[in-house]
Design a protein around this motif. Structure first.
Motif, PDB file in Angstrom:
ATOM      1  N   ASP A  20       0.825  -1.204   0.000  1.00  0.00           N
ATOM      2  CA  ASP A  20       0.000   0.000   0.000  1.00  0.00           C
ATOM      3  C   ASP A  20       0.859   1.253   0.000  1.00  0.00           C
ATOM      4  O   ASP A  20       0.696   2.157   0.818  1.00  0.00           O
ATOM      5  CB  ASP A  20      -0.994  -0.014   1.166  1.00  0.00           C
ATOM      6  CG  ASP A  20      -2.077  -1.064   0.988  1.00  0.00           C
ATOM      7  OD1 ASP A  20      -2.152  -1.685  -0.092  1.00  0.00           O
ATOM      8  OD2 ASP A  20      -2.846  -1.283   1.934  1.00  0.00           O
ATOM      9  N   ASP A  22       0.970   3.199  -2.623  1.00  0.00           N
ATOM     10  CA  ASP A  22       0.353   3.990  -3.674  1.00  0.00           C
ATOM     11  C   ASP A  22       0.226   5.469  -3.278  1.00  0.00           C
ATOM     12  O   ASP A  22      -0.251   5.752  -2.190  1.00  0.00           O
ATOM     13  CB  ASP A  22      -1.033   3.399  -3.962  1.00  0.00           C
ATOM     14  CG  ASP A  22      -1.829   4.213  -4.918  1.00  0.00           C
ATOM     15  OD1 ASP A  22      -1.395   4.361  -6.062  1.00  0.00           O
ATOM     16  OD2 ASP A  22      -2.898   4.726  -4.509  1.00  0.00           O
ATOM     17  N   ASN A  47      -2.502  -4.636  -1.960  1.00  0.00           N
ATOM     18  CA  ASN A  47      -3.689  -4.608  -2.817  1.00  0.00           C
ATOM     19  C   ASN A  47      -3.858  -3.260  -3.524  1.00  0.00           C
ATOM     20  O   ASN A  47      -4.409  -3.190  -4.612  1.00  0.00           O
ATOM     21  CB  ASN A  47      -4.953  -4.979  -2.042  1.00  0.00           C
ATOM     22  CG  ASN A  47      -5.236  -4.054  -0.885  1.00  0.00           C
ATOM     23  OD1 ASN A  47      -4.391  -3.866   0.002  1.00  0.00           O
ATOM     24  ND2 ASN A  47      -6.416  -3.472  -0.849  1.00  0.00           N
ATOM     25  N   HIS A  48      -3.344  -2.167  -2.971  1.00  0.00           N
ATOM     26  CA  HIS A  48      -3.460  -0.868  -3.625  1.00  0.00           C
ATOM     27  C   HIS A  48      -2.463  -0.691  -4.767  1.00  0.00           C
ATOM     28  O   HIS A  48      -2.558   0.287  -5.503  1.00  0.00           O
ATOM     29  CB  HIS A  48      -3.316   0.261  -2.608  1.00  0.00           C
ATOM     30  CG  HIS A  48      -4.489   0.360  -1.690  1.00  0.00           C
ATOM     31  ND1 HIS A  48      -5.678   0.929  -2.055  1.00  0.00           N
ATOM     32  CD2 HIS A  48      -4.652  -0.089  -0.421  1.00  0.00           C
ATOM     33  CE1 HIS A  48      -6.531   0.853  -1.054  1.00  0.00           C
ATOM     34  NE2 HIS A  48      -5.931   0.230  -0.050  1.00  0.00           N
ATOM     35  N   GLU A  49      -1.533  -1.634  -4.915  1.00  0.00           N
ATOM     36  CA  GLU A  49      -0.627  -1.602  -6.058  1.00  0.00           C
ATOM     37  C   GLU A  49      -1.188  -2.387  -7.248  1.00  0.00           C
ATOM     38  O   GLU A  49      -0.664  -2.311  -8.354  1.00  0.00           O
ATOM     39  CB  GLU A  49       0.757  -2.167  -5.689  1.00  0.00           C
ATOM     40  CG  GLU A  49       1.611  -1.184  -4.924  1.00  0.00           C
ATOM     41  CD  GLU A  49       1.188  -1.011  -3.481  1.00  0.00           C
ATOM     42  OE1 GLU A  49       0.853   0.141  -3.115  1.00  0.00           O
ATOM     43  OE2 GLU A  49       1.167  -1.992  -2.724  1.00  0.00           O
ATOM     44  N   GLN A  53      -6.446  -0.348  -8.624  1.00  0.00           N
ATOM     45  CA  GLN A  53      -6.766  -0.283  -7.195  1.00  0.00           C
ATOM     46  C   GLN A  53      -6.120   0.892  -6.466  1.00  0.00           C
ATOM     47  O   GLN A  53      -6.236   1.010  -5.267  1.00  0.00           O
ATOM     48  CB  GLN A  53      -6.346  -1.583  -6.508  1.00  0.00           C
ATOM     49  CG  GLN A  53      -7.028  -2.809  -7.048  1.00  0.00           C
ATOM     50  CD  GLN A  53      -8.538  -2.736  -6.916  1.00  0.00           C
ATOM     51  OE1 GLN A  53      -9.069  -2.467  -5.850  1.00  0.00           O
ATOM     52  NE2 GLN A  53      -9.248  -2.939  -8.015  1.00  0.00           N
ATOM     53  N   GLY A  54      -5.413   1.722  -7.199  1.00  0.00           N
ATOM     54  CA  GLY A  54      -4.748   2.846  -6.550  1.00  0.00           C
ATOM     55  C   GLY A  54      -4.713   4.056  -7.445  1.00  0.00           C
ATOM     56  O   GLY A  54      -5.444   4.158  -8.426  1.00  0.00           O
ATOM     57  N   HIS A 192      -1.811  -4.313   5.403  1.00  0.00           N
ATOM     58  CA  HIS A 192      -3.181  -4.480   4.947  1.00  0.00           C
ATOM     59  C   HIS A 192      -4.249  -4.019   5.932  1.00  0.00           C
ATOM     60  O   HIS A 192      -5.164  -3.326   5.555  1.00  0.00           O
ATOM     61  CB  HIS A 192      -3.428  -5.945   4.574  1.00  0.00           C
ATOM     62  CG  HIS A 192      -4.634  -6.186   3.721  1.00  0.00           C
ATOM     63  ND1 HIS A 192      -4.951  -5.424   2.624  1.00  0.00           N
ATOM     64  CD2 HIS A 192      -5.609  -7.125   3.799  1.00  0.00           C
ATOM     65  CE1 HIS A 192      -6.054  -5.873   2.066  1.00  0.00           C
ATOM     66  NE2 HIS A 192      -6.479  -6.907   2.751  1.00  0.00           N
TER      67      HIS A 192
END
Length: 194
Positions: A20, A22, A47-49, A53-54, A192
């Motif tokens: 994360d 981002d 997950n934000h990469e 998602q970012g 996360h």
């Protein structure tokens, strides 16, 4: 603020960032502006990469940036072991002193480094098992983005990602956890849940 606090007490030899990040360009800029150009830092895919998602200049820009950071599996310092096919740049391990660090991308599905919603699939498990079997280092640490057992926030009691972390696939999570125990891994370090 966190990077400045780290600089004030001593930046250490390198940094491990558990996802994360981002936007990644801003993270890298901050690290270099405060800790110096060339300061080594090792990213873990969060997950934000993942594509879409970012904050991205284009769809997939964050993953492209991470792949470029470890292009051909050798751009990050100290990397002796690159990941499996389809995730060469986003799964890797390295030694420092008497420690062995393994970065796993829990979004790797055996073919693509953005193929799952967070799991320890067979291909990732097998690569990690071989990596741990090969190391002779005294201390072993695994870094991934999603927790195996989500915990409540120490201050608020709030539990984030309670049912959609590695625990959403309990058989794979438990097999992974047993592997860490079997090899005497000291810690699984994750993000996360904020």
């Amino acid at each position: 603020g966190a990077i400045e606090a780290l600089a004030s007490v001593g930046a250490g030899s390198f940094m491990l960032v558990v996802g994360d990040m981002d936007p990644i360009e801003s993270t890298e800029y901050t690290i270099e502006a405060v800790l110096g150009a060339g300061y080594p830092w090792y990213p873990v895919v969060g997950n934000h990469e993942l594509p879409g998602q970012g904050t991205e200049a284009y769809y997939g820009a964050n993953m492209d940036y991470l792949r470029t950071m470890n292009a051909n599996g050798n751009s990050l310092p100290l990397i002796p072991n690159v990941g499996p096919a389809g995730a060469v740049e986003t799964n890797y391990s390295f030694d420092y002193g008497n420690c062995h660090f393994v970065v796993i991308n829990v979004y790797y599905n055996g073919a693509s480094d953005v193929g799952t919603d967070g799991d320890i699939v067979d291909a990732l498990y097998n690569w990690l098992a071989a990596d741990l079997a090969a190391t002779t280092q005294q201390h072993k640490f695994i870094l991934g983005h999603e927790p195996a057992f989500p915990q409540p926030d120490a201050d608020t009691g709030r539990i984030r990602h309670e049912f959609d972390s590695l625990n959403q696939y309990p058989e794979h999570r438990d097999r992974f956890w047993q592997l860490l125990s079997d090899h005497g891994v000291l810690a699984y370090i994750c993000g996360h849940s904020h």
